[in-house]
Design an enzyme around this catalytic site. Sequence first.
Site, PDB file in Angstrom:
ATOM      1  CG  ASN A   1      12.785  22.231  25.032  1.00  0.00           C
ATOM      2  OD1 ASN A   1      12.673  21.612  23.974  1.00  0.00           O
ATOM      3  ND2 ASN A   1      13.059  21.646  26.192  1.00  0.00           N
ATOM      4  CD1 TRP A   2       9.446  25.431  20.267  1.00  0.00           C
ATOM      5  CD2 TRP A   2       9.393  24.696  18.149  1.00  0.00           C
ATOM      6  NE1 TRP A   2       9.458  26.528  19.444  1.00  0.00           N
ATOM      7  CE2 TRP A   2       9.433  26.105  18.134  1.00  0.00           C
ATOM      8  CE3 TRP A   2       9.354  24.015  16.923  1.00  0.00           C
ATOM      9  CZ2 TRP A   2       9.435  26.843  16.950  1.00  0.00           C
ATOM     10  CZ3 TRP A   2       9.363  24.746  15.735  1.00  0.00           C
ATOM     11  CH2 TRP A   2       9.399  26.149  15.767  1.00  0.00           C
ATOM     12  CE  LYS A   3       9.902  20.794  27.668  1.00  0.00           C
ATOM     13  NZ  LYS A   3       9.463  20.572  29.047  1.00  0.00           N
TER      14      LYS A   3
ATOM     15  CG  HIS B   1      15.276  19.398  29.127  1.00  0.00           C
ATOM     16  ND1 HIS B   1      14.315  18.641  29.755  1.00  0.00           N
ATOM     17  CD2 HIS B   1      14.778  20.646  29.016  1.00  0.00           C
ATOM     18  CE1 HIS B   1      13.265  19.416  30.003  1.00  0.00           C
ATOM     19  NE2 HIS B   1      13.520  20.629  29.567  1.00  0.00           N
TER      20      HIS B   1
ATOM     21  CD  GLU C   1      10.983  17.287  29.411  1.00  0.00           C
ATOM     22  OE1 GLU C   1      11.200  17.398  28.189  1.00  0.00           O
ATOM     23  OE2 GLU C   1      10.273  18.096  30.043  1.00  0.00           O
TER      24      GLU C   1
ATOM     25  CD  GLU D   1      14.518  23.969  31.709  1.00  0.00           C
ATOM     26  OE1 GLU D   1      13.790  24.737  31.082  1.00  0.00           O
ATOM     27  OE2 GLU D   1      14.656  22.766  31.402  1.00  0.00           O
TER      28      GLU D   1
ATOM     29  N   GLY E   1       6.530  21.911  33.368  1.00  0.00           N
ATOM     30  CA  GLY E   1       5.264  21.379  32.880  1.00  0.00           C
ATOM     31  C   GLY E   1       4.218  21.162  33.958  1.00  0.00           C
TER      32      GLY E   1
ATOM     33  CB  SER F   1       5.498  26.522  35.192  1.00  0.00           C
ATOM     34  OG  SER F   1       5.215  25.137  35.143  1.00  0.00           O
TER      35      SER F   1
ATOM     36  N   GLY G   1       8.997  26.046  27.746  1.00  0.00           N
ATOM     37  CA  GLY G   1       8.432  24.848  27.137  1.00  0.00           C
ATOM     38  C   GLY G   1       7.050  25.131  26.570  1.00  0.00           C
ATOM     39  N   GLY G   2       6.019  24.773  27.319  1.00  0.00           N
ATOM     40  CA  GLY G   2       4.639  24.890  26.842  1.00  0.00           C
ATOM     41  C   GLY G   2       4.288  26.235  26.227  1.00  0.00           C
TER      42      GLY G   2
HETATM   43  P1  13P Z   1       7.504  24.287  30.675  1.00  0.00           P
HETATM   44  O1  13P Z   1       7.710  25.733  30.326  1.00  0.00           O
HETATM   45  O2  13P Z   1       6.466  23.618  29.851  1.00  0.00           O
HETATM   46  O3  13P Z   1       7.329  24.097  32.148  1.00  0.00           O
HETATM   47  O4  13P Z   1       8.875  23.534  30.292  1.00  0.00           O
HETATM   48  C1  13P Z   1      10.066  24.095  30.678  1.00  0.00           C
HETATM   49  C2  13P Z   1      11.164  23.354  30.013  1.00  0.00           C
HETATM   50  O5  13P Z   1      11.377  22.178  30.271  1.00  0.00           O
HETATM   51  C3  13P Z   1      11.953  24.059  29.010  1.00  0.00           C
HETATM   52  O6  13P Z   1      13.074  23.339  28.642  1.00  0.00           O
END
Ligand code: 13P
Length: 257
Positions: free
Chosen positions: A9-11, A102, A104, A174, A180, A220, A241-242
């Site tokens: 997930n590149w956000k 998600h 967010e 998640e 994050g 994470s 994510g990251g």
């Molecule tokens: P991180 O891997 O940056 O914690 O993010 C996870 C995420 O929200 C994937 O959708």
Amino acid sequence: MRKKIVAGNWKMNLDLEGGRKLATEICAMIKEKPLSELPGNPEVAFFPPFVFITEVLKASEGTSGVSVGSQNIHQLEKGAYTGEVAAAMVKSCGATHTLIGHSERRAYFHEDDALLAKKVEQALNSGLTPVFCCGELLPEREAGNHFKVVKEQVEKGLFWLEKEQFEKVVIAYEPVWAIGTGVTASPEQAQEMHAFIRQIMAEKYDKVTAENISVLYGGSCNAQNAKELFSQPDVDGGLIGGASLKATDFFAIISSF
Ligand code: 13P
């Protein structure tokens, strides 16, 4: 047998060139070491911002086992909703998946369970695989309510589906406190929740259906901890994510089954 999946997930990160480069680099690594030869024979999915989907698809073309999806869709089919993107539009670009719910989106865009159920319906109507995200907040876990919270999210978002539709869904657990933050769920915490999700799926549908749904872990997850998380019997991969923004890290995660 359910599939192992690693999704990135590149956000709201990268620009077009950066997205193209990232997908190209990861696909080059996969071409060198095909997914079918990696432990677990995983599938890979990229979730770039809408505007890069077409280019990321081009960069991934011919790389077996790699698909592309959107990070969101609108809850309605089409119409006068300036700035929004419909599931059918995403599908028409060649994408096959979409994230839904998600944390967010739930937190910053106030997406609630009823809205998310409509998004799931749009995704399935358009032939997109919904990757439905669920997970509790830290205070909810601290109060011992994490199972209750996740159960309610999954019930309201997904359990209204007929079995034939539900079978097309992927679930991503998640925990919000792990996203994050660098604080990951322990393998035991992840396993416990994934087993719980599988149990409620079996109760709602049946055991075979529950066994066939992929449940991914997100929060994470990185090249260092992926192996331990993925070794849990009910953890079928990750939503990253990251660590999905760096080709070598992401490929290391793909190779962690
Ligand atoms: P991180 O891997 O940056 O914690 O993010 C996870 C995420 O929200 C994937 O959708």
